[in-house]
Design a protein around this motif. Sequence first.
Motif, mmCIF file in Angstrom:
data_model
loop_
_atom_site.group_PDB
_atom_site.id
_atom_site.type_symbol
_atom_site.label_atom_id
_atom_site.label_comp_id
_atom_site.label_asym_id
_atom_site.label_seq_id
_atom_site.Cartn_x
_atom_site.Cartn_y
_atom_site.Cartn_z
ATOM 1 N N GLY A 34 0.805 -1.120 -0.018
ATOM 2 C CA GLY A 34 0.051 -0.006 0.096
ATOM 3 C C GLY A 34 0.961 1.214 -0.053
ATOM 4 N N ALA A 35 0.480 2.287 -0.652
ATOM 5 C CA ALA A 35 0.977 3.601 -0.479
ATOM 6 C C ALA A 35 0.139 4.931 -0.252
ATOM 7 C CB ALA A 35 1.731 3.886 -2.089
ATOM 8 N N GLY A 36 -0.711 4.617 0.566
ATOM 9 C CA GLY A 36 -1.648 5.502 1.347
ATOM 10 C C GLY A 36 -1.361 6.095 2.506
ATOM 11 N N GLY A 37 -2.147 6.673 3.307
ATOM 12 C CA GLY A 37 -1.681 7.503 4.562
ATOM 13 C C GLY A 37 -1.060 6.504 5.665
ATOM 14 N N ALA A 38 -1.542 5.411 5.519
ATOM 15 C CA ALA A 38 -0.947 4.353 6.587
ATOM 16 C C ALA A 38 0.702 4.088 6.289
ATOM 17 C CB ALA A 38 -1.562 3.084 6.730
ATOM 18 N N ASN B 4 2.703 -1.355 -4.444
ATOM 19 C CA ASN B 4 1.500 -0.821 -4.531
ATOM 20 C C ASN B 4 0.745 -1.020 -5.978
ATOM 21 O OD1 ASN B 4 -0.944 0.828 -3.203
ATOM 22 N ND2 ASN B 4 -0.454 2.242 -4.495
ATOM 23 N N ARG B 5 -0.423 -1.183 -5.857
ATOM 24 C CA ARG B 5 -1.377 -1.580 -7.408
ATOM 25 C C ARG B 5 -0.921 -0.189 -8.109
ATOM 26 N NH1 ARG B 5 -7.482 -2.120 -5.373
ATOM 27 N NH2 ARG B 5 -7.055 -0.139 -5.093
ATOM 28 N N THR B 6 -1.124 0.736 -7.774
ATOM 29 C CA THR B 6 -0.573 2.217 -8.487
ATOM 30 C C THR B 6 0.575 2.495 -8.117
ATOM 31 O OG1 THR B 6 -2.905 2.673 -7.912
ATOM 32 C CG2 THR B 6 -1.548 4.538 -9.020
ATOM 33 N N LYS C 178 2.267 5.808 -7.051
ATOM 34 C CA LYS C 178 1.989 6.289 -5.530
ATOM 35 C C LYS C 178 3.100 5.729 -4.770
ATOM 36 C CE LYS C 178 -2.212 6.358 -3.997
ATOM 37 N NZ LYS C 178 -3.600 5.888 -3.795
ATOM 38 N N TYR D 25 3.178 -5.187 -7.918
ATOM 39 C CA TYR D 25 3.038 -6.572 -7.248
ATOM 40 C C TYR D 25 3.586 -7.745 -8.270
ATOM 41 C CZ TYR D 25 -0.182 -4.885 -3.807
ATOM 42 O OH TYR D 25 -0.617 -4.222 -2.434
ATOM 43 N N THR E 221 -2.544 -1.734 3.435
ATOM 44 C CA THR E 221 -3.679 -1.291 2.473
ATOM 45 C C THR E 221 -4.920 -1.093 3.003
ATOM 46 O OG1 THR E 221 -4.359 -3.541 1.662
ATOM 47 C CG2 THR E 221 -2.479 -2.546 0.641
ATOM 48 N N SER E 222 -5.788 -0.587 2.161
ATOM 49 C CA SER E 222 -7.070 -0.750 3.103
ATOM 50 C C SER E 222 -8.195 -1.772 2.539
ATOM 51 C CB SER E 222 -8.174 0.648 2.707
ATOM 52 O OG SER E 222 -7.963 0.751 1.449
ATOM 53 N N ALA E 223 -7.345 -2.752 1.968
ATOM 54 C CA ALA E 223 -8.046 -4.035 1.400
ATOM 55 C C ALA E 223 -8.831 -4.709 2.395
ATOM 56 C CB ALA E 223 -7.174 -4.956 0.485
ATOM 57 N N GLU F 73 -11.022 -7.896 1.024
ATOM 58 C CA GLU F 73 -10.031 -7.988 -0.336
ATOM 59 C C GLU F 73 -8.805 -8.382 -0.078
ATOM 60 O OE1 GLU F 73 -10.812 -5.074 -3.395
ATOM 61 O OE2 GLU F 73 -12.037 -3.983 -1.878
ATOM 62 N N PRO G 69 -4.880 -8.073 -1.747
ATOM 63 C CA PRO G 69 -3.941 -7.523 -2.428
ATOM 64 C C PRO G 69 -3.456 -8.754 -3.332
ATOM 65 C CG PRO G 69 -3.451 -6.782 -0.327
ATOM 66 C CD PRO G 69 -4.376 -7.901 -0.103
HETATM 67 P P1 ATR Z 1 -4.995 4.754 4.144
HETATM 68 O O1 ATR Z 1 -5.121 6.208 4.611
HETATM 69 O O2 ATR Z 1 -5.641 3.884 5.056
HETATM 70 O O3 ATR Z 1 -3.856 4.260 3.743
HETATM 71 P P2 ATR Z 1 -5.501 5.378 1.309
HETATM 72 O O4 ATR Z 1 -4.864 6.644 1.697
HETATM 73 O O5 ATR Z 1 -6.933 5.524 0.859
HETATM 74 O O6 ATR Z 1 -5.991 4.712 3.116
HETATM 75 O O7 ATR Z 1 -4.894 4.095 0.953
HETATM 76 C C1 ATR Z 1 -5.356 2.795 0.525
HETATM 77 C C2 ATR Z 1 -4.297 2.064 0.110
HETATM 78 O O8 ATR Z 1 -4.689 0.701 -0.014
HETATM 79 C C3 ATR Z 1 -4.000 2.247 -1.398
HETATM 80 O O9 ATR Z 1 -2.216 2.185 -1.534
HETATM 81 C C4 ATR Z 1 -4.428 1.593 -2.258
HETATM 82 O O10 ATR Z 1 -3.940 1.139 -3.352
HETATM 83 P P3 ATR Z 1 -4.063 2.051 -4.790
HETATM 84 O O11 ATR Z 1 -3.203 3.146 -4.401
HETATM 85 O O12 ATR Z 1 -3.562 1.370 -6.062
HETATM 86 O O13 ATR Z 1 -5.536 2.479 -4.928
HETATM 87 C C5 ATR Z 1 -4.708 0.347 -1.325
HETATM 88 N N1 ATR Z 1 -5.633 -0.834 -1.508
HETATM 89 C C6 ATR Z 1 -6.978 -0.540 -1.232
HETATM 90 N N2 ATR Z 1 -7.536 -1.920 -1.743
HETATM 91 C C7 ATR Z 1 -6.777 -2.531 -2.170
HETATM 92 C C8 ATR Z 1 -6.836 -3.897 -2.960
HETATM 93 N N3 ATR Z 1 -7.786 -4.606 -2.991
HETATM 94 N N4 ATR Z 1 -5.706 -4.412 -3.345
HETATM 95 C C9 ATR Z 1 -4.677 -3.834 -3.309
HETATM 96 N N5 ATR Z 1 -4.425 -2.516 -2.564
HETATM 97 C C10 ATR Z 1 -5.268 -1.870 -2.300
#
Ligand code: ATR
Length: 277
Positions: A127-131, A151-153, A156, A179, A194-196, A201, A203
């Motif tokens: 994951g590459a979000g806030g966490a 990260n999927r994207t 980021k 991945y 990730t928030s998966a 879900e 990843p």
């Molecule tokens: P947070 O603040 O909890 O980190 P966020 O900033 O919305 O939340 O980031 C969510 C992260 O979970 C992102 O890295 C997202 O990947 P993308 O940037 O490619 O969207 C990742 N994520 C969410 N659902 C996912 C899934 N089903 N499989 C893989 N990565 C997932």
Amino acid sequence: MTDRYAVIGNPIEQSKSPLIHTAFAEVTGQDLAYTKLLAPLGGFAAAVDAFRAAGGKGMNVTAPFKMDAFAYATELAPSAQMAGAVNALKFVGDTVVAENFDGVGLVRDVVNNLKCPLQGRRVLILGAGGATRGALLPLLSQGPAELVIVNRTVAKAQALQSLAQQHHTGAVPIRALGYDELAGQTFDVVFNATSASLTAELPPLPATVFAPACLAYELAYGKGLTPFLKLAQQAGAGHLADGVGMLAEQAAEAFAWWRGVRPDTAAVIQKLNVPLV
Ligand code: ATR
């Protein structure tokens, strides 16, 4: 006089912070009251103004207000700046000091509670979000052999890689991957940031990433055996954990920052623990 603290969010009913801080206050003999504060969307500043005017000393901040708190603060600690978000506030006169203890809470849980030193280990974070953003510098400060952000994207992950490289003063190699580039690579510690898991879900992670004695750590808390932890278990990872210890440790950091005394977290972790089944 009893000092007042609160956790602010929307929704807020689910928050465990009042339970945690009340338990900490009891064991440390601190005279404080800690409540939940539901603020309307767009109403963060007004709610905090009112809480301060009524003598409030500090707050924890949860979704969706971590960025509002960032804007509201008059002094941002480096952890909050790096995370780009705030999870704790302290009110001192007209000053609003802001911190983010999530990353340090994660590292304390892994190193002190789970007894898994990160120094010299190969670490993967999903994951590459806030966490992830908040965890990067605390993880790097432990001196792992490498830190890989997947990260999927991928863009980021690359953006966080450059941010970490700008701020990290050590020599830990930091890589950003998709991945599909993980084939053939193994890691000693794998974090799911990730928030998966919130939507059950998985990843797209190859099961081969888990080294035999690997720690698989789900940052989400209370979801039991998430698809990520199940994959790790089936792949023979040595140790599975969820974010209950991180939750307790970030709270203990905030409590120590507000009150000058650090509570032990073991009893709270035991109380909140949800079995990984
Ligand atoms: P947070 O603040 O909890 O980190 P966020 O900033 O919305 O939340 O980031 C969510 C992260 O979970 C992102 O890295 C997202 O990947 P993308 O940037 O490619 O969207 C990742 N994520 C969410 N659902 C996912 C899934 N089903 N499989 C893989 N990565 C997932």
